[in-house]
Write a protein that holds these residues in place. Structure first.
Motif, PDB file in Angstrom:
ATOM      1  N   ASN A 142     -17.911  67.801 -25.423  1.00 20.29           N
ATOM      2  CA  ASN A 142     -17.096  67.156 -24.435  1.00 20.29           C
ATOM      3  C   ASN A 142     -17.648  66.137 -23.586  1.00 20.29           C
ATOM      4  OD1 ASN A 142     -18.781  68.594 -22.821  1.00 20.29           O
ATOM      5  ND2 ASN A 142     -17.076  69.456 -21.474  1.00 20.29           N
ATOM      6  N   PHE A 143     -18.690  65.522 -23.747  1.00 20.05           N
ATOM      7  CA  PHE A 143     -19.383  64.371 -23.217  1.00 20.05           C
ATOM      8  C   PHE A 143     -18.216  63.167 -23.086  1.00 20.05           C
ATOM      9  CE2 PHE A 143     -23.114  66.274 -25.151  1.00 20.05           C
ATOM     10  CZ  PHE A 143     -23.660  66.985 -24.138  1.00 20.05           C
ATOM     11  N   LEU A 144     -18.344  62.417 -21.862  1.00 21.50           N
ATOM     12  CA  LEU A 144     -17.465  61.186 -21.903  1.00 21.50           C
ATOM     13  C   LEU A 144     -18.024  60.137 -22.977  1.00 21.50           C
ATOM     14  CD1 LEU A 144     -16.983  61.248 -17.952  1.00 21.50           C
ATOM     15  CD2 LEU A 144     -15.359  62.005 -19.807  1.00 21.50           C
ATOM     16  N   GLY A 145     -17.288  59.173 -23.402  1.00 22.71           N
ATOM     17  CA  GLY A 145     -17.599  57.989 -23.940  1.00 22.71           C
ATOM     18  C   GLY A 145     -18.357  58.168 -25.402  1.00 22.71           C
ATOM     19  N   CYS A 146     -17.300  58.937 -26.143  1.00 21.62           N
ATOM     20  CA  CYS A 146     -17.916  59.117 -27.531  1.00 21.62           C
ATOM     21  C   CYS A 146     -17.919  57.921 -28.418  1.00 21.62           C
ATOM     22  CB  CYS A 146     -16.856  60.115 -28.204  1.00 21.62           C
ATOM     23  SG  CYS A 146     -17.339  60.314 -30.147  1.00 21.62           S
ATOM     24  N   ARG A 161     -24.625  59.431 -21.091  1.00 22.50           N
ATOM     25  CA  ARG A 161     -23.613  60.198 -20.963  1.00 22.50           C
ATOM     26  C   ARG A 161     -23.736  61.480 -21.174  1.00 22.50           C
ATOM     27  NH1 ARG A 161     -19.344  57.874 -18.389  1.00 22.50           N
ATOM     28  NH2 ARG A 161     -18.858  55.569 -19.347  1.00 22.50           N
ATOM     29  N   MET A 162     -24.738  61.983 -22.067  1.00 24.78           N
ATOM     30  CA  MET A 162     -25.164  63.474 -22.088  1.00 24.78           C
ATOM     31  C   MET A 162     -25.878  64.033 -21.072  1.00 24.78           C
ATOM     32  SD  MET A 162     -26.527  62.541 -26.106  1.00 24.78           S
ATOM     33  CE  MET A 162     -27.474  64.307 -26.161  1.00 24.78           C
ATOM     34  N   SER A 163     -26.524  63.317 -20.384  1.00 23.45           N
ATOM     35  CA  SER A 163     -27.353  63.789 -19.025  1.00 23.45           C
ATOM     36  C   SER A 163     -27.044  63.161 -17.753  1.00 23.45           C
ATOM     37  CB  SER A 163     -28.658  63.427 -19.447  1.00 23.45           C
ATOM     38  OG  SER A 163     -29.110  61.944 -19.413  1.00 23.45           O
ATOM     39  N   TRP A 164     -25.886  62.906 -17.290  1.00 28.77           N
ATOM     40  CA  TRP A 164     -25.486  62.359 -16.042  1.00 28.77           C
ATOM     41  C   TRP A 164     -26.618  61.268 -15.754  1.00 28.77           C
ATOM     42  CZ3 TRP A 164     -26.605  68.036 -15.609  1.00 28.77           C
ATOM     43  CH2 TRP A 164     -25.481  68.601 -15.725  1.00 28.77           C
ATOM     44  N   ASP A 165     -27.043  60.537 -16.702  1.00 33.89           N
ATOM     45  CA  ASP A 165     -27.817  59.084 -16.581  1.00 33.89           C
ATOM     46  C   ASP A 165     -29.028  59.649 -16.047  1.00 33.89           C
ATOM     47  OD1 ASP A 165     -25.821  57.437 -17.302  1.00 33.89           O
ATOM     48  OD2 ASP A 165     -26.280  55.875 -16.204  1.00 33.89           O
ATOM     49  N   VAL A 359     -10.667  73.722 -22.858  1.00 34.62           N
ATOM     50  CA  VAL A 359     -11.133  74.960 -23.731  1.00 34.62           C
ATOM     51  C   VAL A 359     -12.068  74.912 -24.479  1.00 34.62           C
ATOM     52  CG1 VAL A 359      -9.942  76.679 -25.030  1.00 34.62           C
ATOM     53  CG2 VAL A 359      -8.587  75.721 -23.651  1.00 34.62           C
ATOM     54  N   TYR A 360     -12.975  75.900 -24.659  1.00 35.18           N
ATOM     55  CA  TYR A 360     -14.193  76.031 -25.405  1.00 35.18           C
ATOM     56  C   TYR A 360     -14.080  77.194 -26.407  1.00 35.18           C
ATOM     57  CZ  TYR A 360     -16.188  72.939 -21.979  1.00 35.18           C
ATOM     58  OH  TYR A 360     -16.471  71.799 -21.173  1.00 35.18           O
ATOM     59  N   MET A 361     -14.640  77.042 -27.575  1.00 36.19           N
ATOM     60  CA  MET A 361     -14.693  78.152 -28.409  1.00 36.19           C
ATOM     61  C   MET A 361     -16.067  78.466 -28.944  1.00 36.19           C
ATOM     62  SD  MET A 361     -12.233  78.799 -31.821  1.00 36.19           S
ATOM     63  CE  MET A 361     -12.332  79.912 -33.112  1.00 36.19           C
TER      64      MET A 361
END
Length: 364
Positions: A142-146, A161-165, A359-361
């Motif tokens: 669910n990271f932004l900017g795929c 995007r994976m680490s809040w910069d 939602v996460y599974m």
């Protein structure tokens, strides 16, 4: 990392002690390498597939467990939910998935489970599901900017995007092999050391000592993609000759909500990235060397400044930079809590909904 033994001109006891120390260090390195490789291995095995017969994940969830038994109709709906998620490529926003999840939660409620109960104190019924354990995330990241997908159908994101910069170079393109949620109960004797890492709004609950404190770590197995013209001529991957695997950990904690039996208050206190295999360590250090940590783009500097103001963030360059083993870390000194509701849980599957509606599974 090997330790050079002292020559026999020194006392034998000292040589023996140094050898033991070196052996212990080597054992620790082997153990950590095994753990890191294990995350990548499990992620590669537990891929979603619309072909149920060929899916290793399907066979795991198909197996019933004596703990938290569910009705045959609920079990079939659970497997239908897994199939819907595979059809929609891990997208939990899809209408088919949401409809089937509603059917499942109607058939199997969590009326007998309470996040406020401590499983280590005894008294819990053996037919209740247990939150503690390591869960693999089944939905898409669910990271932004795929940035699309690679040839293995793995989603691509920039490291920023994976680490809040927090980690540089922020434009480094990485593929996600899998993500894990590690939850463990923290013993009472260790709680006092964590008071400073708790949001102020929850500090009274921690100090009172009458609520269950758990870890809520997010562990992501990722690969730095090798140079490819499709990634763009200006990105940092153009200097990388082969894929390099790594592990990113977001260190989190959770407390049960005192008024909702299925709600957890979650916050994160920092994170780290580390090289998966020491054979790639020199290349890893070249990528994440000190020069990269000080050469932030304007947009990255702005986001880091916002994190400093809002969360008390200390980026890697303020946390000592890179360790000898290649680990790079950041810390959040003023974390903010959000809540997560557990919608469904049995012995090997869990569904949860975050405060913003995502939602996460999970499976284990």
């Amino acid at each position: 990392m090997s330790t050079k033994l002292i020559t026999p001109t020194f006392p034998h006891a000292k040589v023996k002690k140094q050898h033991a120390k070196g052996t212990a260090a080597q054992e620790k390195l082997r153990e950590m390498r095994w753990i890191r490789n294990r995350y990548h291995l499990v992620a590669s095995q537990c891929k979603l597939s619309v072909d149920d017969e060929e899916s290793y994940l399907h066979h795991i969830l198909e197996a019933q467990n004596s703990r938290s038994p569910i009705s045959p109709s609920a079990h079939q709906t659970k497997m239908n939910l897994l199939h819907e998620l595979a059809v929609d490529h891990g997208d939990t926003h899809a209408a088919g998935f949401r409809s089937t999840l509603k059917d499942l939660t109607n058939l199997h409620t969590l009326a007998n489970w309470d996040a406020r109960e401590d499983p280590n104190l005894g008294g819990m019924s053996t037919d209740k599901p247990v939150l503690e354990g390591t869960w693999i995330t089944l939905c898409k990241p669910n990271f932004l900017g795929c940035l699309g997908q690679n040839t293995h159908d793995e989603y691509l994101y920039s490291l920023g995007r994976m680490s809040w910069d927090m980690f540089c170079p922020t434009d480094l393109v990485c593929s996600i092999q899998g993500s894990f949620n590690q939850i463990e109960t923290i013993p009472l004797r260790e709680r006092d050391d964590l008071v400073d890492a708790v949001p102020k709004s929850l500090s009274k609950e921690i100090k009172a000592g009458d609520t269950v404190l758990r870890t809520y770590n997010i562990i992501t197995a990722f690969t730095i993609e090798a140079k490819d013209e499709k990634l763009g001529a200006s990105c940092s991957n153009q200097n990388i000759g082969f894929p390099i695997k790594g592990i990113m950990t977001s260190f989190g904690y959770c407390l049960p909500d005192p008024t909702h039996s299925n709600r957890l208050k979650v916050w994160f206190t920092g994170g780290s990235i580390e090289c998966n295999d020491e054979f790639d360590l020199e290349h890893w250090k070249t990528i994440f060397g000190e020069a990269h940590q000080t050469r932030r783009k304007l947009s990255s500097r702005a986001r880091v400044t916002m994190a400093k103001v809002a969360l008390g963030a200390h980026p890697p360059e303020e946390c000592g930079g890179m360790d000898d083993d290649g680990t790079i870390s950041f810390t959040l000194f003023r974390p903010i809590a959000a809540y997560v509701d557990v919608l469904y849980m049995d012995s090997n599957m869990r569904c949860a909904k975050s405060q913003n509606g995502t939602v996460y599974m999970f499976a284990r």
